[in-house]
Motif scaffolding. Structure first.
Motif, PDB file in Angstrom:
ATOM      1  N   SER A  64       0.844  -1.189   0.000  1.00 45.67           N
ATOM      2  CA  SER A  64       0.000   0.000   0.000  1.00 45.67           C
ATOM      3  C   SER A  64       0.880   1.240   0.000  1.00 45.67           C
ATOM      4  O   SER A  64       1.844   1.326   0.758  1.00 45.67           O
ATOM      5  CB  SER A  64      -0.916   0.003   1.228  1.00 45.67           C
ATOM      6  N   LEU A  65       0.550   2.196  -0.863  1.00 45.61           N
ATOM      7  CA  LEU A  65       1.307   3.439  -0.940  1.00 45.61           C
ATOM      8  C   LEU A  65       0.845   4.391   0.156  1.00 45.61           C
ATOM      9  O   LEU A  65      -0.351   4.587   0.370  1.00 45.61           O
ATOM     10  CB  LEU A  65       1.112   4.097  -2.303  1.00 45.61           C
ATOM     11  N   VAL A  66       1.788   4.972   0.881  1.00 48.67           N
ATOM     12  CA  VAL A  66       1.456   5.912   1.943  1.00 48.67           C
ATOM     13  C   VAL A  66       2.331   7.150   1.820  1.00 48.67           C
ATOM     14  O   VAL A  66       3.503   7.062   1.445  1.00 48.67           O
ATOM     15  CB  VAL A  66       1.632   5.258   3.335  1.00 48.67           C
ATOM     16  N   GLU A  67       1.744   8.322   2.099  1.00 47.22           N
ATOM     17  CA  GLU A  67       2.473   9.577   2.064  1.00 47.22           C
ATOM     18  C   GLU A  67       2.374  10.259   3.417  1.00 47.22           C
ATOM     19  O   GLU A  67       1.342  10.193   4.088  1.00 47.22           O
ATOM     20  CB  GLU A  67       1.920  10.498   0.977  1.00 47.22           C
ATOM     21  N   PHE A  68       3.451  10.915   3.833  1.00 46.56           N
ATOM     22  CA  PHE A  68       3.470  11.638   5.101  1.00 46.56           C
ATOM     23  C   PHE A  68       4.565  12.690   5.044  1.00 46.56           C
ATOM     24  O   PHE A  68       5.409  12.685   4.140  1.00 46.56           O
ATOM     25  CB  PHE A  68       3.721  10.680   6.271  1.00 46.56           C
ATOM     26  N   LYS A  69       4.553  13.586   6.026  1.00 51.44           N
ATOM     27  CA  LYS A  69       5.605  14.591   6.139  1.00 51.44           C
ATOM     28  C   LYS A  69       6.497  14.245   7.320  1.00 51.44           C
ATOM     29  O   LYS A  69       6.001  13.909   8.390  1.00 51.44           O
ATOM     30  CB  LYS A  69       5.008  15.987   6.316  1.00 51.44           C
TER      31      LYS A  69
END
Length: 336
Positions: A143-148
């Motif tokens: 699963s692709l996940v994005e965060f800072k």
């Protein structure tokens, strides 16, 4: 026909059906209220590790449920030996913004280690998009996940959830599944409970979950603690990230490279040690560790790679742990 009937009858008595496990995380009853909040039920104890395993910068929530009326025996050297019926839950998540922990998070998976009469079983539960439930997926997933991150920089990870068989690649010792993290050296630290802060081992002893806890016990440093001695940081880092395979009973025992903290300072720890059947994983380098020369050290080379045929660890990460590589680089440079 009479002989065939006997064989069939024998098969009925010898056949052992595979245990059935809950299809949903909520079916375990580990948490109360909204599942995603991970508020433990009575009998479920949260715990933390001083130096946790790196998993593509994922954060983790950890819980243990012991069988009613049972406890675990203290030992100073190895992972605690939990009684049959124990369940260990570890949830992996990413804050939307690491600078704002209360700003929401994306929960990826919860891994359950269940201690059955036949041994430990690893079960991956993948959270749905609504973050309301996690479902058993024995085949794992991605699963692709994005965060800072802490610097406010946007990060993107193709998060990999291992299948049940891949879990064995890290959790087996002499072919037997076992937990990796919960040990005296990893849990000898204060944690915040509902009643306030308390040392975890003291709390487990006081709540009758652990027997015979001595006053004196081992303790790791946190490998991210730059104020700690670099040797101690490296011992903690390699022990949790590498030693579950690189030990005399682990899947990488044939390598002869043993990164358990107790081997620190020995040839088996890699100093001027030639690799065994490393193939292209050696990068053409001659020794696991060359004093003062990280660029000539296989350990540094493999940690700093994303090539599936080269990188170490083989499982549990898809990107490079930049801070871990920097730690090992500085340590090797400091060796005379």
């Amino acid at each position: 026909m009479r002989y065939l009937g006997f064989i069939l009858l024998l098969g009925l008595f010898s056949y052992q059906p595979a245990p059935k496990f809950p299809s949903k995380l909520s079916d375990y009853g580990l948490f109360q209220g909204d599942l995603k909040n991970h508020v433990p039920n009575v009998g479920v104890t949260p715990y933390e590790l001083i130096s946790p395993l790196f998993s593509d910068y994922a954060h983790k929530l950890r819980f243990i449920q012991l069988p009613a009326g049972q406890s675990v025996a203290y030992n100073p050297d190895s992972v605690f030996q939990f009684p049959v019926g124990t369940r260990i839950a570890k949830t992996f998540y990413y804050p939307m913004d690491e600078r704002n922990p209360k700003g929401g998070r994306r929960i990826m998976e919860t891994r359950i280690l269940s201690h059955e009469p036949s041994g430990w079983v690893a079960l991956p539960y993948i959270w749905n998009e609504e973050q309301t439930e996690a479902y058993l997926e024995v085949a794992g997933g991605t699963s692709l996940v994005e965060f800072k991150n802490q610097q406010g920089k946007k990060q993107q990870v193709n998060y990999v959830i291992p299948n049940m068989n891949q879990c064995k690649g890290c959790h087996e010792r002499d072919g037997i599944m076992t937990p990796i993290g919960p040990s005296a050296r990893q849990m000898n630290a204060s944690m915040r409970y509902a009643h306030g802060d308390e040392n975890q081992l003291d709390y487990w002893s006081r709540s009758n979950q652990m027997s015979e806890v001595p006053v004196s016990r081992p303790k790791f440093v946190s490998y991210i603690d730059e104020s700690a001695a670099i040797n101690d940081r490296v011992k903690a880092y390699l022990d949790i990230n590498c030693a579950h395979c690189h030990n005399p009973k682990g899947p990488a025992k044939s390598s002869g490279l043993f990164l358990d903290y107790r081997y620190y300072g020995t040839t088996a720890y890699g100093m001027m040690k030639s690799p065994v059947a490393a193939g292209r994983g050696s990068g053409g380098l001659l020794y696991d560790i060359v004093a003062g020369k990280p660029s000539e050290s296989i350990l540094h080379y493999r940690m700093n790679s994303q090539d599936p045929g080269v990188m170490m660890p083989e499982l549990g990460r898809t990107i490079i742990h930049q801070e871990g590589v920097a730690l090992i680089r500085e340590w090797i440079k400091s060796i005379n």
